[in-house]
Design an enzyme around this catalytic site. Structure first.
Site, PDB file in Angstrom:
ATOM      1  N   SER A  86      -1.849  -5.605   2.755  1.00 48.97           N
ATOM      2  CA  SER A  86      -2.848  -5.740   1.684  1.00 48.97           C
ATOM      3  C   SER A  86      -3.289  -7.202   1.569  1.00 48.97           C
ATOM      4  CB  SER A  86      -2.264  -5.271   0.351  1.00 48.97           C
ATOM      5  OG  SER A  86      -1.830  -3.945   0.465  1.00 48.97           O
ATOM      6  N   ASP A 193      -2.674   0.892  10.424  1.00 48.69           N
ATOM      7  CA  ASP A 193      -2.028   2.147  10.802  1.00 48.69           C
ATOM      8  C   ASP A 193      -2.197   2.466  12.281  1.00 48.69           C
ATOM      9  OD1 ASP A 193      -1.473   2.305   8.154  1.00 48.69           O
ATOM     10  OD2 ASP A 193      -3.009   3.791   7.680  1.00 48.69           O
ATOM     11  N   SER A 214      -0.179  -4.229   9.118  1.00 47.65           N
ATOM     12  CA  SER A 214       0.892  -4.193   8.113  1.00 47.65           C
ATOM     13  C   SER A 214       2.218  -3.999   8.828  1.00 47.65           C
ATOM     14  CB  SER A 214       0.668  -3.020   7.151  1.00 47.65           C
ATOM     15  OG  SER A 214       1.855  -2.780   6.405  1.00 47.65           O
ATOM     16  N   HIS A 219       5.047   1.473   9.218  1.00 46.52           N
ATOM     17  CA  HIS A 219       4.060   1.138  10.245  1.00 46.52           C
ATOM     18  C   HIS A 219       4.691   1.010  11.643  1.00 46.52           C
ATOM     19  CE1 HIS A 219       0.797   0.576   7.282  1.00 46.52           C
ATOM     20  NE2 HIS A 219       1.851   0.513   6.502  1.00 46.52           N
ATOM     21  N   ASN A 287      -0.987 -18.087  -2.215  1.00 47.78           N
ATOM     22  CA  ASN A 287       0.162 -18.231  -1.334  1.00 47.78           C
ATOM     23  C   ASN A 287       0.566 -16.829  -0.922  1.00 47.78           C
ATOM     24  OD1 ASN A 287       2.515 -18.471  -0.006  1.00 47.78           O
ATOM     25  ND2 ASN A 287       3.622 -19.553  -1.602  1.00 47.78           N
TER      26      ASN A 287
HETATM   27  C1  LIG Z   1      -4.854   1.478   6.240  1.00 46.47           C
HETATM   28  C2  LIG Z   1      -3.941   0.613   5.420  1.00 46.47           C
HETATM   29  N1  LIG Z   1      -4.353  -0.603   5.064  1.00 46.47           N
HETATM   30  C3  LIG Z   1      -3.561  -1.423   4.341  1.00 46.47           C
HETATM   31  C4  LIG Z   1      -2.301  -1.050   3.944  1.00 46.47           C
HETATM   32  C5  LIG Z   1      -1.477  -1.981   3.124  1.00 46.47           C
HETATM   33  O1  LIG Z   1      -0.364  -2.486   3.798  1.00 46.47           O
HETATM   34  P1  LIG Z   1       0.878  -3.064   2.951  1.00 46.47           P
HETATM   35  O2  LIG Z   1       1.628  -1.907   2.397  1.00 46.47           O
HETATM   36  O3  LIG Z   1       1.660  -3.855   3.950  1.00 46.47           O
HETATM   37  O4  LIG Z   1       0.296  -3.921   1.884  1.00 46.47           O
HETATM   38  C6  LIG Z   1      -1.843   0.220   4.278  1.00 46.47           C
HETATM   39  C7  LIG Z   1      -0.498   0.640   3.836  1.00 46.47           C
HETATM   40  O5  LIG Z   1       0.119   1.542   4.305  1.00 46.47           O
HETATM   41  C8  LIG Z   1      -2.679   1.079   5.030  1.00 46.47           C
HETATM   42  O6  LIG Z   1      -2.280   2.314   5.367  1.00 46.47           O
END
Ligand SMILES: Cc1ncc(COP(=O)(O)O)c(C=O)c1O
Length: 435
Positions: A86, A193, A214, A219, A287
């Site tokens: 994210s 993904d 991610s 993942h 950060n």
């Molecule tokens: C397509 C996609 N983008 C972004 C994310 C966010 O990743 P994170 O959980 O590491 O913040 C996910 C989480 O599974 C995701 O499936």
């Protein structure tokens, strides 16, 4: 060089790992079959503990090594680690709003085309930057959108496209990159993904101006928590790095000084001449850094990417073969020309199937087969979007079908053939009992 004490501890870690691994065997209906999870071996555990023994609790040598190795794996020039996928999405899109891009920078009110159905933090950075998401629908079966849908959404204020490859299945990123080129748009691939998926022989994450990944346990590679922004564009890479690291202008590693050789010799903004470059800020940043504990684990995992991908593909194909022809279900398929490293196995219950998703999911969960919905489904139906500004192009019919009728089960490398066969058998038995 390892000390004797370190060697001894890490040997004990290996022993401990083996003890933890005592396999009780697969007991159908008792052993939980997770939809996703981390696969951590002895070397991974040693890498993590080794970094902890060295007290590498902030980003350091393993982080930089991972960044170089991961960029090389994808054939891209730069990778910057972050604390999550994210955060990677936030950094990638925020980088496009910065003044280094001149007239091409995204400004508040500009539009970014994305899909209505997926994970929320592909879209959140659009809103967080005061931009307007433009939602298009996706297809059933591939769960991706098409270049035609994206093309139809391009308007006078469109400046970028940011879309995630759905559960490992590549969307036509080549066609979308070409659309972006023709319309002078930025293109961000959320590759969270789909690490290791191919489209026409080319890895996903290499088509756009920026890509994100991610490393959450679900993942393809894990660091526990973590993410990455990748790009071939050195200017964008520098902006991403600065935004990640408090917005600072300086790029010295912790403990380093004056790598620019101008630490006290520059005129910046309205600061007095020679103001310490280490504390000069060229962006309004965050950060969002990772730690070396995460990166050490990631480095160990990276060597297994191909093996993990092969297991995901094998598990997915077995489910696909075993469920072929089962009535009442829309089975998934790869997009044309793709070789997906699957994230999950997606099923849509046909509206007239004679049973509902709720029934089937309840049946599977009772058998300890873990299920997930396709993340948010239609994002615009969530409370978070009730008071947001966005535009929808076309109908979101399939996104609604997905919200109401779709779910997925696991294919991750922790699932054995025996488990996958049990999963398929359970689906078949459920359907047979309902028709
Ligand atoms: C397509 C996609 N983008 C972004 C994310 C966010 O990743 P994170 O959980 O590491 O913040 C996910 C989480 O599974 C995701 O499936």
């Amino acid at each position: 060089m390892m000390t004797d004490a370190q060697e001894l501890i890490l040997e004990q870690v290996r022993k401990y790992h083996r003890e933890q691994q005592s396999d009780p065997g697969f007991v159908p209906g008792v052993t939980p079959l997770l939809p996703s999870g981390a696969v951590i071996d002895e070397d991974d555990r040693v890498a993590l503990v080794g970094a902890a023994l060295d007290l590498r609790i902030a980003a350091g040598v393993s982080s930089r090594r991972f960044e170089r190795a991961f960029a090389r794996t994808l054939g891209l020039r730069k990778a910057h680690l972050t604390n999550s996928g994210s955060s990677a999405n936030l950094l990638a899109l925020t980088a496009l709003t910065q003044r280094e891009l001149g007239d091409r920078r995204l400004r508040p009110g500009d539009e970014v085309i994305t899909v209505a159905c997926g994970f929320p933090t592909t879209v959140s950075p659009i809103l967080q930057n005061g931009l307007v998401p433009v939602f298009v629908d996706v297809e059933l079966g591939t769960y991706n959108t098409t270049a035609e849908r994206v093309a139809a959404a391009i308007g006078p204020r469109t400046r970028a496209i940011m879309i995630a490859h759905a559960l490992g299945n590549p969307y036509p990123a080549d066609e979308i990159a070409e659309l972006a080129r023709r319309h002078d748009l930025f293109f961000v691939e959320d590759n969270c993904d789909a690490v290791g998926s191919y489209l026409h022989g080319r890895l996903t994450g290499t088509f756009g101006h920026l890509a994100t990944t991610s490393f959450y346990p679900a993942h393809h590679l894990t660091m526990g928590e973590g993410g990455c922004v990748l790009t071939n564009d050195l200017k964008l890479a520098r902006v991403v790095e600065s935004l990640r690291d408090w917005g600072r202008d300086c790029w010295c590693e912790p403990g380093e000084n004056d790598t620019c050789r101008k630490r006290f010799g520059q005129q910046q903004g309205l600061l007095p001449f020679g103001y310490d470059h280490k504390y000069t800020f060229s962006h309004v940043g965050y950060n969002l850094k990772n730690t070396d504990l995460q990166a050490a684990l990631g480095l160990s995992q990276l060597g297994k990417l191909a093996e993990f991908g092969a297991a995901r593909r094998r598990n997915w194909q077995r489910l696909r073969d075993e469920l072929d022809g089962v009535p009442g279900l829309i089975l998934p398929g790869p997009t044309p020309g793709s070789d997906p490293s699957w994230f999950g196995f997606v099923l849509t219950v046909e509206p007239d199937a004679g049973f509902t998703r709720r029934d089937l999911v309840a049946y599977l969960e009772a058998r300890r087969i873990g299920t997930r919905v396709l993340f948010a489904g239609n994002l615009t139906r969530h409370p978070a979007f009730a008071d947001q500004t966005y535009r929808v192009v076309g109908e979101l019919t399939n996104s609604d079908v997905i919200t109401d009728h779709t779910f997925w089960i696991g294919v991750y490398p922790g699932l054995t053939t025996e488990m996958i066969e049990y999963m398929a058998r359970s689906v078949r038995e459920f359907v047979a009992g309902r028709r």
